[in-house]
Design a protein around this motif. Structure first.
Motif, PDB file in Angstrom:
ATOM      1  N   GLN A   8       0.796  -1.225   0.000  1.00 55.88           N
ATOM      2  CA  GLN A   8       0.000   0.000   0.000  1.00 55.88           C
ATOM      3  C   GLN A   8       0.825   1.271   0.000  1.00 55.88           C
ATOM      4  OE1 GLN A   8      -3.318   0.133  -0.413  1.00 55.88           O
ATOM      5  NE2 GLN A   8      -3.093  -2.062  -0.746  1.00 55.88           N
ATOM      6  N   ARG A   9       2.112   1.156   0.319  1.00 59.18           N
ATOM      7  CA  ARG A   9       2.938   2.370   0.419  1.00 59.18           C
ATOM      8  C   ARG A   9       4.402   1.979   0.282  1.00 59.18           C
ATOM      9  NH1 ARG A   9       3.329   7.607   2.942  1.00 59.18           N
ATOM     10  NH2 ARG A   9       5.299   7.800   4.057  1.00 59.18           N
ATOM     11  N   LEU A  10       5.122   2.759  -0.565  1.00 61.03           N
ATOM     12  CA  LEU A  10       6.579   2.625  -0.667  1.00 61.03           C
ATOM     13  C   LEU A  10       7.158   3.970  -0.286  1.00 61.03           C
ATOM     14  CD1 LEU A  10       9.139   1.112  -1.417  1.00 61.03           C
ATOM     15  CD2 LEU A  10       8.759   1.768  -3.807  1.00 61.03           C
ATOM     16  N   GLN A  11       7.995   4.001   0.748  1.00 61.33           N
ATOM     17  CA  GLN A  11       8.545   5.287   1.157  1.00 61.33           C
ATOM     18  C   GLN A  11      10.014   5.407   0.791  1.00 61.33           C
ATOM     19  OE1 GLN A  11       7.016   5.608   5.082  1.00 61.33           O
ATOM     20  NE2 GLN A  11       8.293   4.003   5.943  1.00 61.33           N
ATOM     21  N   LEU A  12      10.458   6.648   0.642  1.00 61.82           N
ATOM     22  CA  LEU A  12      11.795   6.961   0.163  1.00 61.82           C
ATOM     23  C   LEU A  12      12.293   8.163   0.961  1.00 61.82           C
ATOM     24  CD1 LEU A  12      12.547   7.402  -3.662  1.00 61.82           C
ATOM     25  CD2 LEU A  12      13.659   8.801  -1.924  1.00 61.82           C
ATOM     26  N   PHE A  13      13.491   8.062   1.485  1.00 62.67           N
ATOM     27  CA  PHE A  13      14.077   9.146   2.271  1.00 62.67           C
ATOM     28  C   PHE A  13      15.325   9.649   1.555  1.00 62.67           C
ATOM     29  CE2 PHE A  13      11.952   6.244   5.237  1.00 62.67           C
ATOM     30  CZ  PHE A  13      11.069   7.120   5.859  1.00 62.67           C
ATOM     31  N   ALA A  14      15.435  10.956   1.411  1.00 61.37           N
ATOM     32  CA  ALA A  14      16.609  11.567   0.781  1.00 61.37           C
ATOM     33  C   ALA A  14      17.043  12.759   1.614  1.00 61.37           C
ATOM     34  CB  ALA A  14      16.289  12.012  -0.649  1.00 61.37           C
ATOM     35  N   ALA A  15      18.341  12.867   1.867  1.00 59.55           N
ATOM     36  CA  ALA A  15      18.848  14.012   2.628  1.00 59.55           C
ATOM     37  C   ALA A  15      18.470  15.302   1.903  1.00 59.55           C
ATOM     38  CB  ALA A  15      20.364  13.904   2.778  1.00 59.55           C
ATOM     39  N   THR A  16      18.213  16.349   2.684  1.00 61.47           N
ATOM     40  CA  THR A  16      17.782  17.615   2.078  1.00 61.47           C
ATOM     41  C   THR A  16      18.835  18.157   1.108  1.00 61.47           C
ATOM     42  OG1 THR A  16      18.569  18.707   4.088  1.00 61.47           O
ATOM     43  CG2 THR A  16      16.202  18.326   3.921  1.00 61.47           C
ATOM     44  N   GLY A  17      20.106  17.790   1.305  1.00 67.89           N
ATOM     45  CA  GLY A  17      21.159  18.244   0.394  1.00 67.89           C
ATOM     46  C   GLY A  17      21.356  17.365  -0.824  1.00 67.89           C
ATOM     47  N   ASN A  18      20.701  16.220  -0.869  1.00 69.92           N
ATOM     48  CA  ASN A  18      20.935  15.254  -1.955  1.00 69.92           C
ATOM     49  C   ASN A  18      19.927  15.480  -3.087  1.00 69.92           C
ATOM     50  OD1 ASN A  18      21.636  13.114  -3.555  1.00 69.92           O
ATOM     51  ND2 ASN A  18      21.500  11.555  -1.945  1.00 69.92           N
ATOM     52  N   THR A  19      20.202  16.508  -3.881  1.00 68.73           N
ATOM     53  CA  THR A  19      19.230  16.875  -4.923  1.00 68.73           C
ATOM     54  C   THR A  19      19.097  15.797  -5.987  1.00 68.73           C
ATOM     55  OG1 THR A  19      20.996  18.138  -5.955  1.00 68.73           O
ATOM     56  CG2 THR A  19      19.436  19.373  -4.639  1.00 68.73           C
ATOM     57  N   ALA A  20      20.173  15.074  -6.293  1.00 67.13           N
ATOM     58  CA  ALA A  20      20.082  14.017  -7.322  1.00 67.13           C
ATOM     59  C   ALA A  20      19.107  12.933  -6.876  1.00 67.13           C
ATOM     60  CB  ALA A  20      21.464  13.432  -7.597  1.00 67.13           C
ATOM     61  N   SER A  21      19.156  12.556  -5.598  1.00 69.36           N
ATOM     62  CA  SER A  21      18.243  11.526  -5.111  1.00 69.36           C
ATOM     63  C   SER A  21      16.804  12.041  -5.092  1.00 69.36           C
ATOM     64  CB  SER A  21      18.666  11.074  -3.711  1.00 69.36           C
ATOM     65  OG  SER A  21      17.845  10.029  -3.274  1.00 69.36           O
ATOM     66  N   GLN A  22      16.626  13.310  -4.758  1.00 71.44           N
ATOM     67  CA  GLN A  22      15.271  13.887  -4.789  1.00 71.44           C
ATOM     68  C   GLN A  22      14.719  13.863  -6.215  1.00 71.44           C
ATOM     69  OE1 GLN A  22      15.515  17.758  -2.785  1.00 71.44           O
ATOM     70  NE2 GLN A  22      17.010  16.823  -1.425  1.00 71.44           N
ATOM     71  N   ARG A  23      15.586  14.068  -7.193  1.00 67.53           N
ATOM     72  CA  ARG A  23      15.143  14.022  -8.590  1.00 67.53           C
ATOM     73  C   ARG A  23      14.717  12.590  -8.971  1.00 67.53           C
ATOM     74  NH1 ARG A  23      12.774  16.506 -11.237  1.00 67.53           N
ATOM     75  NH2 ARG A  23      13.764  16.166 -13.269  1.00 67.53           N
ATOM     76  N   VAL A  24      15.432  11.613  -8.450  1.00 66.37           N
ATOM     77  CA  VAL A  24      15.031  10.220  -8.699  1.00 66.37           C
ATOM     78  C   VAL A  24      13.607  10.004  -8.190  1.00 66.37           C
ATOM     79  CG1 VAL A  24      15.456   7.798  -8.093  1.00 66.37           C
ATOM     80  CG2 VAL A  24      17.390   9.303  -8.650  1.00 66.37           C
ATOM     81  N   ALA A  25      13.344  10.451  -6.957  1.00 67.89           N
ATOM     82  CA  ALA A  25      12.007  10.269  -6.376  1.00 67.89           C
ATOM     83  C   ALA A  25      10.941  10.934  -7.245  1.00 67.89           C
ATOM     84  CB  ALA A  25      11.986  10.844  -4.961  1.00 67.89           C
ATOM     85  N   GLU A  26      11.209  12.179  -7.634  1.00 65.62           N
ATOM     86  CA  GLU A  26      10.216  12.911  -8.423  1.00 65.62           C
ATOM     87  C   GLU A  26       9.993  12.244  -9.777  1.00 65.62           C
ATOM     88  OE1 GLU A  26      11.349  17.174  -6.326  1.00 65.62           O
ATOM     89  OE2 GLU A  26      12.100  16.716  -8.326  1.00 65.62           O
ATOM     90  N   LYS A  27      11.084  11.846 -10.437  1.00 66.57           N
ATOM     91  CA  LYS A  27      10.942  11.263 -11.781  1.00 66.57           C
ATOM     92  C   LYS A  27      10.314   9.870 -11.733  1.00 66.57           C
ATOM     93  CE  LYS A  27      15.267  12.388 -13.286  1.00 66.57           C
ATOM     94  NZ  LYS A  27      16.342  12.420 -14.286  1.00 66.57           N
ATOM     95  N   ALA A  28      10.438   9.195 -10.583  1.00 66.96           N
ATOM     96  CA  ALA A  28       9.813   7.872 -10.443  1.00 66.96           C
ATOM     97  C   ALA A  28       8.348   7.984 -10.048  1.00 66.96           C
ATOM     98  CB  ALA A  28      10.583   7.046  -9.407  1.00 66.96           C
ATOM     99  N   GLY A  29       7.854   9.221  -9.819  1.00 61.64           N
ATOM    100  CA  GLY A  29       6.430   9.411  -9.551  1.00 61.64           C
ATOM    101  C   GLY A  29       6.055   9.502  -8.093  1.00 61.64           C
ATOM    102  N   PHE A  30       7.054   9.601  -7.211  1.00 65.12           N
ATOM    103  CA  PHE A  30       6.771   9.736  -5.779  1.00 65.12           C
ATOM    104  C   PHE A  30       6.302  11.163  -5.470  1.00 65.12           C
ATOM    105  CE2 PHE A  30       8.841   6.005  -3.581  1.00 65.12           C
ATOM    106  CZ  PHE A  30       9.218   5.325  -4.719  1.00 65.12           C
ATOM    107  N   GLN A  31       5.540  11.291  -4.390  1.00 63.40           N
ATOM    108  CA  GLN A  31       5.126  12.610  -3.916  1.00 63.40           C
ATOM    109  C   GLN A  31       5.898  12.973  -2.656  1.00 63.40           C
ATOM    110  OE1 GLN A  31       1.039  13.660  -3.836  1.00 63.40           O
ATOM    111  NE2 GLN A  31       0.524  12.428  -5.637  1.00 63.40           N
TER     112      GLN A  31
END
Ligand SMILES: CC(C)(COP(=O)(O)OP(=O)(O)OC[C@H]1O[C@@H](n2cnc3c(N)ncnc32)[C@H](O)[C@@H]1OP(=O)(O)O)[C@@H](O)C(=O)NCCC(=O)NCCS
Length: 186
Positions: free
Chosen positions: A132-155
């Motif tokens: 029902q839920r997949l969660q993802l944590f990215a450090a506030t400074g890790n912009t590349a990882s945040q982009r992965v989350a966004e491009k994979a469709g995470f909110q």
């Protein structure tokens, strides 16, 4: 015994997601010794051939058979070269919630490999595995990882203060999630 994920192979047009093998040891050592990988993941430092062998032939498999999650080696379909890893961990079976983590090898970055691999694992988990839920944590400074989350469709949901740690110290973590509704229409 907790439930466990079945041994699984997933495919996209260009990626093969499969269990790690002894053949992945040298590329895993190289990728996990990389400066950017070491900056954002609290891996052993130095990351030795012995560390890579333990991960590829033991630990990554034990984490599946113990019920914690499942770890995929992400390989290039054509060449077979290891491009990175995507894995599920800290799985909460009664709640049907899991957490995704990843790294891309330095030679594979900037080609959208991790968004594609993460989306593929997310669709598998929230589809056939009934989660029902997949969660993802990215450090506030890790912009590349945040982009992965966004491009994979995470909110993006918010910030967990002081919740993570890397070699340089404590970090705030952004929390993202993927839920079945996010996959509707795909
Ligand atoms: C985060 C990471 C997995 C991204 O994987 P990827 O397959 O390169 O992802 P993408 O190709 O979609 O690129 C994502 C972002 O990385 C950055 N990037 C692009 N090319 C890059 C390169 N050659 N080297 C490093 N970063 C690059 C860009 O910010 C890009 O965002 P954009 O698409 O908006 O330009 C990878 O940078 C990595 O392994 N980092 C170290 C480990 C890590 O941070 N793991 C996650 C911990 S939460």
């Amino acid at each position: 015994m907790p439930p466990i994920f079945p041994e699984t192979v997933l495919r996209t047009d260009r990626l093969l997601l499969r269990p790690f093998t002894a053949a992945d040891v040298e590329e895993t050592r190289a990728a996990c010794s990389d400066e950017l990988t070491q900056q954002w993941l609290p891996l052993p430092r130095p990351y030795t051939t012995e560390d890579a062998a333990a991960w590829c032939t033991g630990v990554s498999h034990h984490l599946r058979t113990s019920g914690d999650g499942i770890h995929f080696a992400v390989a290039d379909t054509d060449s077979g070269r290891l491009l990175g890893t995507v894995g599920l961990k800290k799985t909460d079976w009664p709640a049907r919630v899991s957490e995704v983590g990843y790294w891309a090898a330095p030679w594979a970055r900037g080609r959208g490999v991790m968004p594609e691999a993460t989306r593929t694992v997310g669709a598998w988990l929230l589809g056939g595995q009934g989660f029902q839920r997949l969660q993802l944590f990215a450090a506030t400074g890790n912009t590349a990882s945040q982009r992965v989350a966004e491009k994979a469709g995470f909110q993006k949901e918010g910030v967990l203060r002081n919740a993570g740690y890397v070699h340089s110290g404590r970090v705030d973590l952004l929390v993202f999630s993927l839920v079945p509704d996010d996959l509707a229409g795909n």
